[in-house]
Scaffold this active site. Sequence first.
Site, PDB file in Angstrom:
ATOM      1  N   HIS A   1      -1.764   6.641  -7.017  1.00  0.00           N
ATOM      2  CA  HIS A   1      -1.908   8.079  -7.295  1.00  0.00           C
ATOM      3  C   HIS A   1      -0.658   8.676  -7.943  1.00  0.00           C
ATOM      4  O   HIS A   1      -0.010   9.560  -7.396  1.00  0.00           O
ATOM      5  CB  HIS A   1      -2.297   8.868  -6.044  1.00  0.00           C
TER       6      HIS A   1
ATOM      7  N   HIS B   1       2.680   3.817  -1.896  1.00  0.00           N
ATOM      8  CA  HIS B   1       2.689   5.281  -1.821  1.00  0.00           C
ATOM      9  C   HIS B   1       4.101   5.692  -2.205  1.00  0.00           C
ATOM     10  O   HIS B   1       5.025   5.570  -1.407  1.00  0.00           O
ATOM     11  CB  HIS B   1       2.325   5.787  -0.422  1.00  0.00           C
TER      12      HIS B   1
ATOM     13  N   HIS C   1     -10.136   5.872   0.739  1.00  0.00           N
ATOM     14  CA  HIS C   1     -10.086   5.969   2.204  1.00  0.00           C
ATOM     15  C   HIS C   1     -11.514   6.030   2.734  1.00  0.00           C
ATOM     16  O   HIS C   1     -12.255   6.962   2.403  1.00  0.00           O
ATOM     17  CB  HIS C   1      -9.323   7.230   2.634  1.00  0.00           C
TER      18      HIS C   1
ATOM     19  N   ASP D   1      -8.388   7.923  -4.467  1.00  0.00           N
ATOM     20  CA  ASP D   1      -7.720   8.432  -3.262  1.00  0.00           C
ATOM     21  C   ASP D   1      -8.631   9.432  -2.560  1.00  0.00           C
ATOM     22  O   ASP D   1      -8.154  10.372  -1.916  1.00  0.00           O
ATOM     23  CB  ASP D   1      -6.361   9.068  -3.591  1.00  0.00           C
TER      24      ASP D   1
ATOM     25  N   LYS E   1      -0.387  -2.679   1.449  1.00  0.00           N
ATOM     26  CA  LYS E   1      -0.066  -1.271   1.183  1.00  0.00           C
ATOM     27  C   LYS E   1       1.266  -0.892   1.812  1.00  0.00           C
ATOM     28  O   LYS E   1       1.476  -1.102   3.005  1.00  0.00           O
ATOM     29  CB  LYS E   1      -1.182  -0.392   1.758  1.00  0.00           C
TER      30      LYS E   1
ATOM     31  N   HIS F   1      -8.443   2.729  -5.108  1.00  0.00           N
ATOM     32  CA  HIS F   1      -7.705   3.357  -3.988  1.00  0.00           C
ATOM     33  C   HIS F   1      -8.663   4.314  -3.287  1.00  0.00           C
ATOM     34  O   HIS F   1      -8.995   5.380  -3.814  1.00  0.00           O
ATOM     35  CB  HIS F   1      -6.488   4.131  -4.510  1.00  0.00           C
TER      36      HIS F   1
HETATM   37  O1  DOR Z   1      -3.877  13.244   0.277  1.00  0.00           O
HETATM   38  C1  DOR Z   1      -3.769  12.183   0.856  1.00  0.00           C
HETATM   39  N1  DOR Z   1      -4.613  11.820   1.852  1.00  0.00           N
HETATM   40  N2  DOR Z   1      -2.790  11.367   0.503  1.00  0.00           N
HETATM   41  C2  DOR Z   1      -2.516  10.251   1.185  1.00  0.00           C
HETATM   42  O2  DOR Z   1      -1.584   9.578   0.823  1.00  0.00           O
HETATM   43  C3  DOR Z   1      -3.285   9.892   2.389  1.00  0.00           C
HETATM   44  C4  DOR Z   1      -4.609  10.503   2.371  1.00  0.00           C
HETATM   45  C5  DOR Z   1      -5.307  10.431   3.718  1.00  0.00           C
HETATM   46  O3  DOR Z   1      -5.349   9.352   4.310  1.00  0.00           O
HETATM   47  O4  DOR Z   1      -5.797  11.455   4.169  1.00  0.00           O
HETATM   48 ZN    ZN Z   2      -4.516   7.387  -0.311  1.00  0.00          ZN
END
Ligand code: DOR
Ligand code: ZN
Length: 346
Positions: A175, A137, A16, A248, A100, A14
Site C-alpha cells: 500500500h 508495512h 484482510h 488492503d 509479512k 494484499h
Molecule cells: O488501514 C489499515 N487497516 N491498514 C493496515 O495496515 C491494517 C488494516 C487492518 O488490519 O485493519
Molecule cells: Zn493491510
Amino acid sequence: MTQSLTLRRPDDWHLHLRDGAMLEGILPETTRHFARAIVMPNLVPPVVTARQAADYRDRILRAMPEGATFTPLMTLYLTEDTDPEDVMAAAGSGLAAAVKLYPAGATTNSNSGVRDFDKVRPVLEAMADIGLPLCVHGEVTDPTVDIFDREAVFIDRVLDRIRRKTPGLRVVMEHVTTQEGVAYVRSADEGLAATITTHHLILNRNHILVGGIKPHYYCLPVAKRELHRLALREAATSGDARFFLGTDSAPHIDALKEHACGCAGCFTATNTMSILAEVFEDMGRLDRLEGFTSLNGAAFYGMAPNEATITLRKGDPVTYPAKILTGAGPVTVFDPGMPLHWHVEP
Ligand code: DOR
Ligand code: ZN
C-alpha cells in the site's frame, strides 16, 4: 469508445479476510471477482507459524461460498522469534506465499511485530536464498515522526538498509501512498515492487478531514496530499510491472469505525473492480487495467496469470450495497464519491 473489457480474472495481492463471523460475511465480496489473494496474517493472535497458517487456510476454505473458485495465498506474520526453519518449511510445502513485516505498533494488531530489525536477519537471509517475498508495512512508529511522513522516513531509515544488507531479498512495499514510495520502487534494479490500494487512488487527506471527519476514509498508511494521490494514479496506470493491485480491503464493523478512537481500514472488496475501471478510464489507460489487476502481481510472485476471465461492461451507473451485513456486525462499503459505470460480469 470502449464499452466492454475482458480481463484475466484479477488477484488481490494484499487483503484482510479476518476470522469467524466476519470472515464468513465478507469472503464472498472477494471471491465474486478475484481468483487469488495474499491474505494478511494480523489476526489476534497473529498467524506466525506454518501450523497457524495451515489452520487459518482451512478456516477460509470452510467459509467459501458455494461454487467459488478462489485460492487464499497465506502469509506468515514476522516476529523477532520467528524460526527460519519453520518459514522454510511453510514456503517449501507451498503453504506460505510471503512473510509479512509489521513494525511493532504501526497498525491494527501489529504489537507482535518487529522492533529490532537485526533480530530478523536470519529469517530474511533464508527468504532471500529461496526467493520468498517479504511484504512490508512501510511506516516508522517513532512518535516524533509526523504520521504523514512515516512512509518516506521508513524508506530511508529502515527499508533501504534492509535491502542493502540482504541482497536478493524480494520485497513488496505494501500500500504505497507517497511520491517518495513510488520513486523508490522505480529506482530499484530488481526485487522490489509495490502494491497500490483502490482507495489511495481516490482519496487525499482532504477527503478525510474537510467538512467533517469521515471515519470510513481513515486507513493506514493514511491518505496523503493530492500530489501523492496523483503520483499513485500515474504509477498504477503507467504499465510499469512493478506496481500492482493490493486492495488492503480491511473490514471493521461500523461500531468500531464510527468511534472516538476509530479503527483504520477501508473496505473495498465489493466495488474495487468498478472503481479501478473508472480510474483507468479517466486516465485514458483502460488498456493497462489488466496488467495492474491480473498480470503484474502474478509475475512478481512467480505464478501464472489466471486462465479464467471477467468482463466489465459500461452502462448506467452501477450501485453497490452501502453495507455488508455480517454476523459480526455491519461493514460499510467504501464510497468512492463518484458514479461508477463499469458493471462486472463474473
Ligand atoms: O488501514 C489499515 N487497516 N491498514 C493496515 O495496515 C491494517 C488494516 C487492518 O488490519 O485493519
Ligand atoms: Zn493491510
